[in-house]
Motif scaffolding. Structure first.
Motif, PDB file in Angstrom:
ATOM      1  N   HIS A 175       0.827  -1.219   0.000  1.00  0.00           N
ATOM      2  CA  HIS A 175       0.000   0.000   0.000  1.00  0.00           C
ATOM      3  C   HIS A 175       0.857   1.263   0.000  1.00  0.00           C
ATOM      4  O   HIS A 175       0.440   2.303  -0.506  1.00  0.00           O
ATOM      5  CB  HIS A 175      -0.920   0.013   1.223  1.00  0.00           C
ATOM      6  N   ALA A 176       2.052   1.159   0.574  1.00  0.00           N
ATOM      7  CA  ALA A 176       2.919   2.334   0.712  1.00  0.00           C
ATOM      8  C   ALA A 176       3.789   2.591  -0.516  1.00  0.00           C
ATOM      9  O   ALA A 176       4.514   3.588  -0.555  1.00  0.00           O
ATOM     10  CB  ALA A 176       3.804   2.177   1.949  1.00  0.00           C
ATOM     11  N   THR A 177       3.727   1.724  -1.513  1.00  0.00           N
ATOM     12  CA  THR A 177       4.589   1.905  -2.686  1.00  0.00           C
ATOM     13  C   THR A 177       3.981   2.909  -3.668  1.00  0.00           C
ATOM     14  O   THR A 177       2.756   2.986  -3.829  1.00  0.00           O
ATOM     15  CB  THR A 177       4.811   0.571  -3.427  1.00  0.00           C
ATOM     16  N   PRO A 178       4.819   3.663  -4.375  1.00  0.00           N
ATOM     17  CA  PRO A 178       4.308   4.566  -5.414  1.00  0.00           C
ATOM     18  C   PRO A 178       3.641   3.815  -6.552  1.00  0.00           C
ATOM     19  O   PRO A 178       2.751   4.353  -7.218  1.00  0.00           O
ATOM     20  CB  PRO A 178       5.564   5.311  -5.886  1.00  0.00           C
ATOM     21  N   GLU A 179       4.046   2.555  -6.762  1.00  0.00           N
ATOM     22  CA  GLU A 179       3.424   1.756  -7.817  1.00  0.00           C
ATOM     23  C   GLU A 179       1.946   1.496  -7.508  1.00  0.00           C
ATOM     24  O   GLU A 179       1.101   1.495  -8.421  1.00  0.00           O
ATOM     25  CB  GLU A 179       4.164   0.428  -7.980  1.00  0.00           C
ATOM     26  N   HIS A 180       1.634   1.267  -6.238  1.00  0.00           N
ATOM     27  CA  HIS A 180       0.232   1.062  -5.865  1.00  0.00           C
ATOM     28  C   HIS A 180      -0.573   2.341  -6.098  1.00  0.00           C
ATOM     29  O   HIS A 180      -1.684   2.305  -6.641  1.00  0.00           O
ATOM     30  CB  HIS A 180       0.132   0.635  -4.402  1.00  0.00           C
ATOM     31  N   THR A 181      -0.002   3.471  -5.695  1.00  0.00           N
ATOM     32  CA  THR A 181      -0.674   4.752  -5.918  1.00  0.00           C
ATOM     33  C   THR A 181      -0.940   4.974  -7.400  1.00  0.00           C
ATOM     34  O   THR A 181      -2.033   5.378  -7.808  1.00  0.00           O
ATOM     35  CB  THR A 181       0.166   5.903  -5.354  1.00  0.00           C
TER      36      THR A 181
END
Length: 263
Positions: free
Chosen positions: A242-248
């Motif tokens: 959830h904390a990865t930029p890829e998820h965002t």
């Protein structure tokens, strides 16, 4: 020989090619283990890598152990413990490193995968075979046991009954028999093998790298741990995801109805 392993990178995909076709790409009696370890360390450190393809040059994927090199063990004065150490510090290092590599791996099996060569395919996550591929857990044929961890790896791929049949007979499977027992997931014409492996690698590499590594680690842990322990680990990994930029980026792309850009 030097430069046993050819390392090629195209964007997020690394191809490792065993490159001693005259000797059918053996994994012992040469620099194979050290070169694999070096390549795996390089891949682990390079966060741009999302998929690895492992294949062989020539008519073999890998013939496994170097039979000529094994003649040294026929010395009756040779102590047992140094042989044990040689296995632990040799081929078994490859088993642990390849199996624990966090990046998804595809074995593109172009020909004979014999003994440790067969087990090397089982260290990978996915196996694609050419029509010429042949597989054998053949240690018994030369009076040996699977010293590289095959007794742990093979049953997890084909089930205990088929693994026992392969290990006790040492008999060879052709590509279609390997497909039937689940040793490989697909069989393709010889001249299409690397193209099909690359297409599969592209489909995997289209996904976010950090999450691919976390997903593979969960699959590995799921083979040896209890469900409640895996759920606890999954919760922790999900928090990381959830904390990865890829998820965002993935969430934003979904809401904006566009293709995500994972770099």
């Amino acid at each position: 020989m030097a430069n046993f392993l050819k390392y090629e990178q195209d964007g997020p995909i690394v191809t490792l090619t065993m490159n001693d076709p005259e000797n059918r790409n053996p994994l012992t009696g040469n620099s194979a283990v050290d070169e694999f370890i070096d390549a795996i360390n390089r891949i682990e450190a390079d966060k741009s890598v999302r998929v690895v393809i492992v294949t062989g040059s020539g008519a073999a994927f890998s013939a496994g152990g170097n039979m000529k090199d094994m003649q040294k063990y026929q010395n009756p004065d040779l102590a047992v413990m140094p042989i044990r150490t040689e296995y632990k510090e040799g081929i078994q290092r490859l088993t642990l490193a390849m199996y624990n590599l966090e990046v998804p791996t595809i074995a593109a099996v172009n020909g004979y995968a014999i003994g440790a060569g067969c087990d090397l395919t089982c260290m990978c996550d996915i196996r694609v075979a050419s029509e010429s591929a042949r597989f054998a857990e053949s240690f018994i044929k030369v009076g040996l046991i699977p010293g590289d961890g095959g007794a742990w790896l093979l049953p997890r791929v084909v089930g205990m009954s088929k693994a026992a049949e392969m290990a006790f007979t040492g008999e060879m499977l052709d590509a279609q028999a390997a497909l039937a027992c689940g040793l490989v997931s697909r069989v393709v014409p010889d001249d299409q093998l690397m193209g099909e492996a690359r297409k599969l690698a592209d489909r995997i590499a289209a996904n976010p790298g950090p999450t691919l590594r976390l997903t593979k680690r969960l699959l590995r842990e799921g083979q040896v741990t209890r469900l409640d322990s895996l759920l606890e680990l999954s919760a922790a990994y999900q928090a990381l995801a959830h904390a990865t930029p890829e998820h965002t980026e993935a969430v934003n792309a979904f809401l904006e109805k566009r293709k995500p850009n994972f770099g």
